[in-house]
Design a protein around this motif. Structure first.
Motif, PDB file in Angstrom:
ATOM      1  N   ASP A 137       7.064  32.484  87.762  1.00 27.07           N
ATOM      2  CA  ASP A 137       6.002  32.541  88.776  1.00 27.07           C
ATOM      3  C   ASP A 137       6.806  32.200  90.176  1.00 27.07           C
ATOM      4  OD1 ASP A 137       3.809  32.839  87.449  1.00 27.07           O
ATOM      5  OD2 ASP A 137       3.439  30.416  87.262  1.00 27.07           O
ATOM      6  N   SER A 138       8.065  31.747  90.207  1.00 24.01           N
ATOM      7  CA  SER A 138       8.838  31.494  91.286  1.00 24.01           C
ATOM      8  C   SER A 138       9.119  32.766  92.001  1.00 24.01           C
ATOM      9  CB  SER A 138       9.986  30.527  91.024  1.00 24.01           C
ATOM     10  OG  SER A 138      11.039  30.466  91.976  1.00 24.01           O
ATOM     11  N   ASN A 139       9.375  33.005  93.228  1.00 27.72           N
ATOM     12  CA  ASN A 139       9.883  34.175  93.802  1.00 27.72           C
ATOM     13  C   ASN A 139      11.403  34.221  93.647  1.00 27.72           C
ATOM     14  OD1 ASN A 139       9.665  36.682  95.142  1.00 27.72           O
ATOM     15  ND2 ASN A 139      10.182  35.306  97.074  1.00 27.72           N
ATOM     16  N   ALA A 140      12.078  33.114  93.507  1.00 27.95           N
ATOM     17  CA  ALA A 140      13.484  33.149  93.372  1.00 27.95           C
ATOM     18  C   ALA A 140      14.035  33.701  92.195  1.00 27.95           C
ATOM     19  CB  ALA A 140      13.936  31.596  93.699  1.00 27.95           C
ATOM     20  N   ALA A 147      16.177  37.967  88.553  1.00 32.28           N
ATOM     21  CA  ALA A 147      15.963  38.957  87.638  1.00 32.28           C
ATOM     22  C   ALA A 147      16.277  40.098  87.987  1.00 32.28           C
ATOM     23  CB  ALA A 147      14.799  38.494  86.798  1.00 32.28           C
ATOM     24  N   LYS A 148      15.661  40.467  89.226  1.00 30.86           N
ATOM     25  CA  LYS A 148      15.610  41.866  89.561  1.00 30.86           C
ATOM     26  C   LYS A 148      17.216  42.336  89.986  1.00 30.86           C
ATOM     27  CE  LYS A 148      12.729  44.719  92.614  1.00 30.86           C
ATOM     28  NZ  LYS A 148      11.710  44.607  93.650  1.00 30.86           N
ATOM     29  N   ASN A 149      17.825  41.255  90.541  1.00 29.72           N
ATOM     30  CA  ASN A 149      19.340  41.672  90.746  1.00 29.72           C
ATOM     31  C   ASN A 149      20.500  41.560  89.743  1.00 29.72           C
ATOM     32  OD1 ASN A 149      18.527  42.114  93.514  1.00 29.72           O
ATOM     33  ND2 ASN A 149      18.680  39.886  94.019  1.00 29.72           N
ATOM     34  N   LEU A 150      19.774  41.254  88.583  1.00 24.75           N
ATOM     35  CA  LEU A 150      20.772  41.215  87.450  1.00 24.75           C
ATOM     36  C   LEU A 150      21.266  42.728  86.839  1.00 24.75           C
ATOM     37  CD1 LEU A 150      19.372  38.694  85.038  1.00 24.75           C
ATOM     38  CD2 LEU A 150      21.423  38.483  85.975  1.00 24.75           C
ATOM     39  N   PRO A 151      22.390  42.879  86.587  1.00 27.25           N
ATOM     40  CA  PRO A 151      22.733  44.238  86.090  1.00 27.25           C
ATOM     41  C   PRO A 151      21.872  44.567  85.201  1.00 27.25           C
ATOM     42  CG  PRO A 151      24.726  42.584  86.343  1.00 27.25           C
ATOM     43  CD  PRO A 151      23.497  41.802  86.558  1.00 27.25           C
ATOM     44  N   ARG A 210       6.282  36.248  81.991  1.00 34.01           N
ATOM     45  CA  ARG A 210       5.923  34.764  82.322  1.00 34.01           C
ATOM     46  C   ARG A 210       7.229  33.958  82.470  1.00 34.01           C
ATOM     47  NH1 ARG A 210       0.676  34.823  82.970  1.00 34.01           N
ATOM     48  NH2 ARG A 210      -0.619  36.392  81.687  1.00 34.01           N
ATOM     49  N   SER A 211       8.058  34.312  81.435  1.00 35.85           N
ATOM     50  CA  SER A 211       9.383  33.503  81.524  1.00 35.85           C
ATOM     51  C   SER A 211      10.653  34.340  81.563  1.00 35.85           C
ATOM     52  CB  SER A 211       9.069  32.447  80.678  1.00 35.85           C
ATOM     53  OG  SER A 211       8.876  32.938  79.266  1.00 35.85           O
ATOM     54  N   LEU A 212      11.524  33.476  81.771  1.00 35.39           N
ATOM     55  CA  LEU A 212      12.954  34.340  81.818  1.00 35.39           C
ATOM     56  C   LEU A 212      14.035  33.314  80.727  1.00 35.39           C
ATOM     57  CD1 LEU A 212      14.516  36.704  82.728  1.00 35.39           C
ATOM     58  CD2 LEU A 212      15.316  35.226  84.664  1.00 35.39           C
ATOM     59  N   VAL A 213      14.454  33.694  79.650  1.00 26.11           N
ATOM     60  CA  VAL A 213      15.241  33.015  78.817  1.00 26.11           C
ATOM     61  C   VAL A 213      16.576  33.425  79.188  1.00 26.11           C
ATOM     62  CG1 VAL A 213      15.873  32.491  76.539  1.00 26.11           C
ATOM     63  CG2 VAL A 213      13.284  32.981  77.273  1.00 26.11           C
ATOM     64  N   ILE A 214      17.554  32.571  79.506  1.00 24.53           N
ATOM     65  CA  ILE A 214      18.813  32.849  79.776  1.00 24.53           C
ATOM     66  C   ILE A 214      19.645  32.119  78.586  1.00 24.53           C
ATOM     67  CG2 ILE A 214      20.836  32.361  81.398  1.00 24.53           C
ATOM     68  CD1 ILE A 214      18.473  33.660  82.813  1.00 24.53           C
TER      69      ILE A 214
END
Length: 90
Positions: free
Chosen positions: A22-25, A30-34, A48-52
């Motif tokens: 939900d966070s724009n940052a 995620a968009k800027n990841l290779p 809805r989530s990003l698992v690193i």
């Protein structure tokens, strides 16, 4: 193993962070990841989530970050709260 949706799993010990999309940052991150470091496990649903992972790999999931955190800690199992600990004392 941590179930991240649609029969996809990651090793719990490899999870470094679970972030809310939900966070724009986070979306910009995620968009800027290779491309080779970003995997989608959403099956055309909204992420809805990003698992690193410790390897640097980032996985988009259609499951809420709070649900994934609950699964990681054992508080929730596949979308249901684990109430077995509460009922043991009865």
């Amino acid at each position: 193993m941590l179930a991240i949706g649609f029969e996809n799993f990651v090793p719990k010990e490899q999870v470094m962070a679970i972030l809310n999309m939900d966070s724009n940052a986070i979306c910009v991150y995620a968009k800027n990841l290779p491309q080779e470091l970003l995997v989608s496990a959403c099956k055309n649903r909204k992420a809805r989530s990003l698992v690193i992972l410790r390897s640097g790999l980032a996985i988009k999931s259609a499951i809420e970050s709070t649900t994934l955190r609950g699964r990681l800690t054992g508080e929730i199992r596949y979308g249901r709260e684990d109430t077995s600990k509460e009922s043991e004392g009865d």
